[in-house]
Design an enzyme around this catalytic site. Sequence first.
Site, mmCIF file in Angstrom:
data_model
loop_
_atom_site.group_PDB
_atom_site.id
_atom_site.type_symbol
_atom_site.label_atom_id
_atom_site.label_comp_id
_atom_site.label_asym_id
_atom_site.label_seq_id
_atom_site.Cartn_x
_atom_site.Cartn_y
_atom_site.Cartn_z
ATOM 1 N N TYR A 1 0.834 -1.208 0.000
ATOM 2 C CA TYR A 1 0.000 0.000 0.000
ATOM 3 C C TYR A 1 0.874 1.266 0.000
ATOM 4 O O TYR A 1 0.444 2.313 -0.460
ATOM 5 C CB TYR A 1 -0.872 0.048 1.265
ATOM 6 C CG TYR A 1 -2.145 -0.760 1.231
ATOM 7 C CD1 TYR A 1 -2.375 -1.752 0.276
ATOM 8 C CD2 TYR A 1 -3.145 -0.519 2.184
ATOM 9 C CE1 TYR A 1 -3.568 -2.482 0.282
ATOM 10 C CE2 TYR A 1 -4.332 -1.237 2.186
ATOM 11 C CZ TYR A 1 -4.542 -2.221 1.238
ATOM 12 O OH TYR A 1 -5.709 -2.927 1.255
ATOM 13 N N GLY A 2 2.061 1.133 0.555
ATOM 14 C CA GLY A 2 2.915 2.308 0.799
ATOM 15 C C GLY A 2 3.147 3.226 -0.392
ATOM 16 O O GLY A 2 3.169 4.443 -0.240
ATOM 17 N N HIS B 1 5.379 -4.065 9.026
ATOM 18 C CA HIS B 1 6.259 -5.107 8.481
ATOM 19 C C HIS B 1 7.633 -5.065 9.154
ATOM 20 O O HIS B 1 8.321 -6.075 9.227
ATOM 21 C CB HIS B 1 6.457 -4.913 6.969
ATOM 22 C CG HIS B 1 5.309 -5.384 6.124
ATOM 23 N ND1 HIS B 1 4.088 -4.752 6.102
ATOM 24 C CD2 HIS B 1 5.205 -6.433 5.274
ATOM 25 C CE1 HIS B 1 3.281 -5.390 5.250
ATOM 26 N NE2 HIS B 1 3.937 -6.415 4.743
ATOM 27 N N CYS C 1 -1.753 -1.196 10.212
ATOM 28 C CA CYS C 1 -1.018 -0.722 9.043
ATOM 29 C C CYS C 1 -0.841 0.782 9.195
ATOM 30 O O CYS C 1 -1.822 1.528 9.323
ATOM 31 C CB CYS C 1 -1.828 -1.036 7.783
ATOM 32 S SG CYS C 1 -1.106 -0.375 6.278
ATOM 33 N N ASN C 2 0.406 1.222 9.206
ATOM 34 C CA ASN C 2 0.670 2.652 9.363
ATOM 35 C C ASN C 2 0.186 3.442 8.152
ATOM 36 O O ASN C 2 -0.301 4.565 8.300
ATOM 37 C CB ASN C 2 2.171 2.886 9.547
ATOM 38 C CG ASN C 2 2.650 2.496 10.930
ATOM 39 O OD1 ASN C 2 2.708 3.321 11.817
ATOM 40 N ND2 ASN C 2 2.971 1.228 11.128
ATOM 41 N N SER C 3 0.328 2.858 6.960
ATOM 42 C CA SER C 3 -0.049 3.587 5.739
ATOM 43 C C SER C 3 -1.543 3.881 5.738
ATOM 44 O O SER C 3 -1.977 4.976 5.370
ATOM 45 C CB SER C 3 0.334 2.769 4.500
ATOM 46 O OG SER C 3 1.663 2.338 4.596
HETATM 47 N N1 DGL Z 1 2.440 -2.783 6.968
HETATM 48 C C1 DGL Z 1 2.042 -1.582 6.385
HETATM 49 C C2 DGL Z 1 2.345 -0.347 7.170
HETATM 50 O O1 DGL Z 1 2.397 -0.412 8.370
HETATM 51 C C3 DGL Z 1 2.010 -1.430 4.904
HETATM 52 C C4 DGL Z 1 3.167 -1.781 4.071
HETATM 53 C C5 DGL Z 1 2.786 -1.657 2.637
HETATM 54 O O2 DGL Z 1 1.785 -2.282 2.248
HETATM 55 O O3 DGL Z 1 3.456 -0.906 1.903
HETATM 56 O O4 DGL Z 1 2.493 0.726 6.628
#
Ligand code: DGL
Length: 248
Positions: free
Chosen positions: A43-44, A186, A74-76
Site C-alpha cells: 500500500y505504501g 512489516h 497498518c501505518n499507511s
Molecule cells: N504494513 C504496512 C504499514 O504499516 C504497509 C506496508 C505496505 O503495504 O506498503 O504501513
Amino acid sequence: MTKMVKAGVFDSGVGGLSVVKSILKEGIFKEIIYYGDTARVPYGPKDKNTITRYALEALEFFKNFDIDILIIACNSVSAFAIEELRKVASFPVVGVIEPGAIALRNNIKNKDAKILITGTKATINSKRYKKILENFGYRNLLQVATPLFVPLVEEDIFEGKVVDSVMEHYFNGIGNIDALILGCTHFPLLEKEYKKFFGKIALIHSGDAIVEYLKNSFHCKKSFQNTKISYYATENPDHLKDVAKKWL
Ligand code: DGL
C-alpha cells in the site's frame, strides 16, 4: 463501554502479524479476525484515494463478523484513511500512529533526543508521526521512507546479506540516533537486523504501542490465554498462515 472480546486486525499483507504477536503476548482478546490484502500489497507507494478505497473495502469485509473493535495494523492506512473509516464504521476503529507517538513520549523524555521515523512513502509523506511528535515538543526529528523492507518481509527474508545492504542503503550517514520509530508493521519482523545496525536504541513498535493504548483507552486487560485467530487474505491465504505459524 462495550467489552472488547473480538477484534478485527487489518493490514495490507503479513506485517499486521507483528501487531497480532503483541496482542497474543498480552492476551487482551478472545478472538481475532485477521485480514491481509495480500493481492494488493504494498500500500505504501499508493496515494491517499487508493489507500482509502482499499481500507473502506476491508471495512465491508469486517461487517461479516461481529467484531467489537477494528485495529488498523497498518501505518499507511492509519496515515491516510482512519477518519474516513471512523465516519462509516459501527464499531471503534483504532490506528497505530497515535499510539506509536505516545509510546515514544513515554520512552524518551529528552526533547532534544535524535529520533528517526521510518515507514512507507505513504506514512512518511503524510508527516503524521512528525506532526504529533512536534506537538509533543520533540525538536530533533528525521524522516526516512524505507519501502524496500516491505517486499523483503513479504518474501520471508528477515535477515542476511540483502537486508544488510538495504539497511546500508537507507541508513548510511544517519549517524547515532536515540530512538527509531518502526513506522510500518512489516518492520518489526526485521528487528534483529535493526538492532545489529543501530546498537542499543529505543525501538518503537506499532504492536506493543497499540496494546498499551488499548489497555489505557479501552480498558483491555490480560484475560485470555488461547486467543482464537482466523486468517483471511485476498490472495494466497496459505502463505499468510505459513508466516503466522513461523512468526507467532
Ligand atoms: N504494513 C504496512 C504499514 O504499516 C504497509 C506496508 C505496505 O503495504 O506498503 O504501513
